[in-house]
Structures are given as structure tokens and as C-alpha cells.
Design a protein around this motif. Sequence first.
Motif, PDB file in Angstrom:
ATOM      1  N   GLY A  31       0.944  -1.199   0.416  1.00 61.71           N
ATOM      2  CA  GLY A  31      -0.187  -0.298   0.220  1.00 61.71           C
ATOM      3  C   GLY A  31       0.823   1.089  -0.051  1.00 61.71           C
ATOM      4  N   TRP A  32       2.117   1.227   0.590  1.00 60.97           N
ATOM      5  CA  TRP A  32       3.228   2.554   0.651  1.00 60.97           C
ATOM      6  C   TRP A  32       3.660   2.560  -1.108  1.00 60.97           C
ATOM      7  N   VAL A  33       4.322   1.209  -1.058  1.00 60.85           N
ATOM      8  CA  VAL A  33       4.888   1.788  -2.990  1.00 60.85           C
ATOM      9  C   VAL A  33       3.654   1.880  -3.824  1.00 60.85           C
ATOM     10  N   PHE A  34       2.159   1.733  -3.314  1.00 62.71           N
ATOM     11  CA  PHE A  34       2.147   1.931  -4.417  1.00 62.71           C
ATOM     12  C   PHE A  34       0.264   2.702  -3.451  1.00 62.71           C
ATOM     13  N   ALA A 104      13.028   2.668  -4.102  1.00 64.36           N
ATOM     14  CA  ALA A 104      13.596   3.185  -2.616  1.00 64.36           C
ATOM     15  C   ALA A 104      13.131   1.566  -1.482  1.00 64.36           C
ATOM     16  N   ILE A 105      12.383   0.901  -1.919  1.00 67.46           N
ATOM     17  CA  ILE A 105      11.742  -0.633  -0.634  1.00 67.46           C
ATOM     18  C   ILE A 105      12.571  -1.149  -0.982  1.00 67.46           C
ATOM     19  N   LEU A 180      12.552  -0.494  10.605  1.00 66.20           N
ATOM     20  CA  LEU A 180      12.569   0.288   9.665  1.00 66.20           C
ATOM     21  C   LEU A 180      11.565   1.471   8.963  1.00 66.20           C
ATOM     22  N   ASP A 181      11.312   2.121   9.587  1.00 61.95           N
ATOM     23  CA  ASP A 181       9.894   3.138   9.319  1.00 61.95           C
ATOM     24  C   ASP A 181      10.221   3.760   8.081  1.00 61.95           C
ATOM     25  N   LEU A 182       9.217   3.501   6.964  1.00 61.53           N
ATOM     26  CA  LEU A 182       9.691   3.305   5.869  1.00 61.53           C
ATOM     27  C   LEU A 182       8.691   5.276   5.440  1.00 61.53           C
ATOM     28  N   PRO A 183       9.392   6.495   4.852  1.00 65.61           N
ATOM     29  CA  PRO A 183       9.492   7.691   4.570  1.00 65.61           C
ATOM     30  C   PRO A 183       8.049   8.222   4.422  1.00 65.61           C
ATOM     31  N   GLU A 184       7.301   9.071   4.465  1.00 62.51           N
ATOM     32  CA  GLU A 184       6.609   9.828   3.759  1.00 62.51           C
ATOM     33  C   GLU A 184       5.077   8.887   5.159  1.00 62.51           C
ATOM     34  N   GLY A 185       5.615   8.579   6.243  1.00 67.59           N
ATOM     35  CA  GLY A 185       4.631   8.212   7.113  1.00 67.59           C
ATOM     36  C   GLY A 185       4.104   6.801   6.516  1.00 67.59           C
ATOM     37  N   GLY A 186       5.123   6.400   6.154  1.00 69.31           N
ATOM     38  CA  GLY A 186       5.141   4.350   5.860  1.00 69.31           C
ATOM     39  C   GLY A 186       4.970   3.621   7.205  1.00 69.31           C
ATOM     40  N   PRO A 187       4.758   2.643   6.320  1.00 69.76           N
ATOM     41  CA  PRO A 187       4.843   1.093   7.432  1.00 69.76           C
ATOM     42  C   PRO A 187       5.398   1.616   8.239  1.00 69.76           C
TER      43      PRO A 187
END
Length: 203
Positions: A31-34, A104-105, A180-187
Motif C-alpha cells: 500500500g505504501w509502494v502503490f 526506495a523499498i 525500518l520506518d518507511l518515509p512519508e508516513g509509511g508503515p
Amino acid sequence: MGVAIRTAGEGDRELVVRLLDEAFQDDPVSGWVFPGAEDRRANHPGLMAAFTDIVLAAGRIDLTEDGSACALWLSMPADDHDAEDDDPAQLRQAVDPDNERIEAIGRLTAAIHPSGRAHEYLWMIGVAPGRQGEGLGTALIESVLDRCDREGLPAYLEASSARSRRLYERLGFELAGPVLDLPEGGPTMWPMWREPRTAQTAS
């Protein structure tokens, strides 16, 4: 009753891609990637196909006999954790050139992947939405962990949800460094490591 498991081959490619696409449509990282539902429906299958091709070529895909669950594994040599990365920039170009998060991922997960010891890497595990909760994922993982224990090999994965993290903890995985906290509010993703169990520690 045990779960029948076999190694997937090229003839299973479309089945595995479809299974991963369905299983990960609602995954926090997918959901973060897309982030857009329409974009995810359009481009997520291509990313799952790219992952499937990488592992068919360089690793092993275990598949339940009824095609309801699969696990993608890579055998990682010591001091080499770049194989799963497979050049994130090339992956992005092949799947969705305008989506920076595909690249990025790959870079972010490669950066937290432990090195220094050979290990089995569980890249992805997918269970058909209608079959989740039946123990199929556990059976797929345990079949490899049993071999890891016999051969003295550790195992590694990144949990992409709190629910999956709890499952992996029950199987002997422990947190392997900062999350790992993904950027821009990611999981959040949890790197997890499992030392092989000897007969003494397993009892």
C-alpha cells in the motif's frame, strides 16, 4: 493432516504471481509502494512478477500442492546481501518508471539486511486471502526452518505487519536491529533473525 509442499517451477509462474498479487494487495508495504488503489491494481502484479522471476532464477519457491500459498526463499552467502536487491533502479524501470518507491523499498531493505553469515532469506510468503489463518504459511516456513536446524543455518526476514511479526516470533525469530520506518508516513518493517535450533534448544 500435513500440508503437501512442492518446489515451484517455471510452469507455476503465473500461479505464483497471481497468488502474491492477491495476498499482498492489502499489505501495508504494498500500500505504501502503490498508495492509489487503481495504480496498485494496475502495477502491483508487475512487481510481483519481477520478484517471482528473480527467485525462480536465483532461489527457490515453495508452493502448497493445492496452489493456495507460496514462499520465496533465497540462500544468502556470507558477506553478500545484494542478491535480493537485484538493482532497484532496474526493477523500477521494468515495473513502473515513475514510481520512486519501487526503487526506495529495494534500497531500504538491502540497507538493513544482516551480512557476515550465510543464511536463508524468506523474501515473501503469500497465502490466498480465503485460506489465511489455516496454518499454511506456518507449514511453508517450518519446512525450511527444519532444514536450517539440521544444517546449522540461521534464517532472516522482514515482517511487514504486527500480525506477521507475532507469527514469526512464535517460530523463533527475534528482532534483528532497529526497525525500518518507511518515509512519508509509511508503515514499519521489522528485520527478524532466527538462530538454528539444536536438538537441545528445540526441546
